[in-house]
Design a protein around this motif. Structure first.
Motif, PDB file in Angstrom:
ATOM      1  N   ALA A 184      90.158 -23.724  53.545  1.00  0.00           N
ATOM      2  CA  ALA A 184      90.011 -24.905  52.647  1.00  0.00           C
ATOM      3  C   ALA A 184      90.537 -24.757  51.056  1.00  0.00           C
ATOM      4  N   SER A 199      96.011 -25.328  59.305  1.00  0.00           N
ATOM      5  CA  SER A 199      94.872 -25.554  59.979  1.00  0.00           C
ATOM      6  C   SER A 199      95.015 -25.101  61.424  1.00  0.00           C
ATOM      7  N   THR A 229      85.298 -27.040  47.622  1.00  0.00           N
ATOM      8  CA  THR A 229      86.672 -26.961  47.878  1.00  0.00           C
ATOM      9  C   THR A 229      87.154 -28.138  48.815  1.00  0.00           C
ATOM     10  N   LEU A 230      86.497 -28.375  49.650  1.00  0.00           N
ATOM     11  CA  LEU A 230      86.637 -29.430  50.739  1.00  0.00           C
ATOM     12  C   LEU A 230      86.304 -30.898  50.045  1.00  0.00           C
TER      13      LEU A 230
END
Length: 419
Positions: free
Chosen positions: A124, A91, A180-181
């Motif tokens: 992601a 991230s 995907t998230l």
């Protein structure tokens, strides 16, 4: 042993089906988009793919290596924290990359918006792949396979609908990003519940970070995976920067056989890697080398025949189903031959098994640097760099060079040990 074989037969078809749908998905996107828009999508997916390889700074590979041992000792919370730490590093990397457009640096001639969406897409996907390592490391291969298949199916369906509604390449990226998230969020919540973690406790534990030794090991693993990725896609990176969106769309479409070859090679290697390793343990490096040579050379000969047959079928299919890509027909044969070398290369697996990692890294580095430096300083600004066909020859050079050099190093290593 019988139970292991049955379990293997259960999950392998699921992963194979997911890989096949991944190729179908690219074909659908190519059909729904015009050539230039498909070229733009391909550039974005290239950026996303690179981030998915390098975004965790090697900690995904480190987790993949260490988690089976951690879970074997029933340290499930510790394993989840390892994944969380890797996710936080990923991230932070994505956040830093999002500031690149402010420095007026955006790779591959895409807009700042496309670059940002591509980075988020890769972020992601990287986190999703980290989370599914949990089930894979527990040897729960059916759930792992279903996670991969679910993402492939839902992404393909939603992104295709968005493309049909006129969303273009950006819409496809956003559709895949959303799926995907959502799936990653569901998996994460289940893992936290199973470990009886609250988000607060989990995040506090993840903030402790990795040790200096873990960073060092992850860095070596990062170098290996990044070089492996670039050695198989250096031609696409150079082409994406040199060609127009339409030209790169044609090139990316003709690259689909290489994507298929590497997917097939990955599936085959899942079974052949332990087989070669067992031959080495049960016999010698020489016996492992003989198995590797038999498979690599035999499959290469078969793949040559398949490449010419595939080229004939492609020449018949494209005008009927993909008329906008007719200009790509001359690009296929060199890339099909490159695919034959890629799908047959198990020399690299042998070199890893006999602990010749450095030889493999040197080989990949040499080929990548040769291709980049020659294109950057020898051909930049010439007509050669504006013709997509020339990049198919570059892809063939990289595939042949990788196969031959790895084979020579493998035979030298086997001969040296046997003598």
């Amino acid at each position: 042993m019988t139970a292991r074989i049955i379990a293997h037969l259960k999950y392998t078809p699921i992963l194979g089906f997911a890989a096949m749908l991944g190729l179908v998905r690219i074909g659908i996107y190519a059909k729904l988009l015009d050539v230039a828009e498909f070229g733009l999508l391909s550039k974005a997916l290239l950026i996303s793919g690179f981030f998915c390889v390098a975004g965790s700074f090697g900690f995904q590979i480190l987790a993949q290596r260490d988690l089976p041992s951690v879970f074997a000792h029933h340290r499930y919370r510790h394993g989840l924290v390892i994944l969380g730490k890797a996710g936080m590093i990923t991230s932070m990397a994505a956040l830093l990359l999002c500031f690149l457009p402010l420095l007026r640096f955006v790779p591959l001639q895409v807009s700042a918006l496309v670059f940002l969406i591509a980075v988020l897409h890769g972020w992601a996907l990287q986190n999703f792949m980290l989370l599914v390592l949990d089930s894979r490391s527990r040897l729960e291969m059916i759930p792992y396979s279903m996670h991969i298949l679910s993402r492939t199916v839902f992404s393909m369906v939603l992104a295709s609908v968005i493309a049909l509604l006129g969303g273009g390449g950006i819409g496809i990226l956003l559709g895949e990003l959303l799926v995907t998230l959502v799936l990653a969020g569901r998996i994460m919540q289940k893992l936290l519940s199973a470990a009886h973690f609250s988000w607060g406790i989990f995040l506090r534990l993840c903030k402790k970070g990795f040790t200096r030794k873990e960073w060092s090991v992850a860095g070596i693993l990062l170098l290996g995976t990044t070089l492996a990725f670039l050695s198989s896609s250096a031609d696409r990176w150079i082409a994406a920067d040199a060609l127009s969106a339409k030209q790169f769309g044609l090139y990316s479409f003709s690259w689909i056989p290489l994507v298929a070859a590497m997917s097939i090679q990955s599936l085959l290697n899942a079974g052949l890697f332990p087989l070669i390793a067992q031959r080495r343990v049960a016999g010698s490096d020489g016996k492992a080398l003989r198995v590797t040579a038999m498979v690599s050379i035999g499959l290469l000969l078969f793949s040559f025949a398949a490449a010419f047959l595939a080229n004939y079928l492609i020449a018949w299919i494209i005008p009927k189903w993909y008329g906008q890509y007719t200009e790509a027909l001359p690009l296929f044969l060199p890339l099909l031959l490159a695919a034959a070398f890629r799908v047959s290369d198990f020399w690299s697996s042998y070199l890893i098994i006999v602990h010749r990692h450095i030889s493999l890294l040197v080989t990949q580095s040499f080929l990548i640097l040769t291709a980049f430096l020659y294109c950057r300083y020898g051909l930049q600004g010439t007509d050669w760099m504006s013709d997509p066909y020339n990049f198919t020859l570059l892809a063939l050079f990289l595939a042949v060079g990788n196969y031959i050099v790895n084979a020579v190093v493998a035979f030298f290593a086997g001969y040296k040990v046997g003598s």
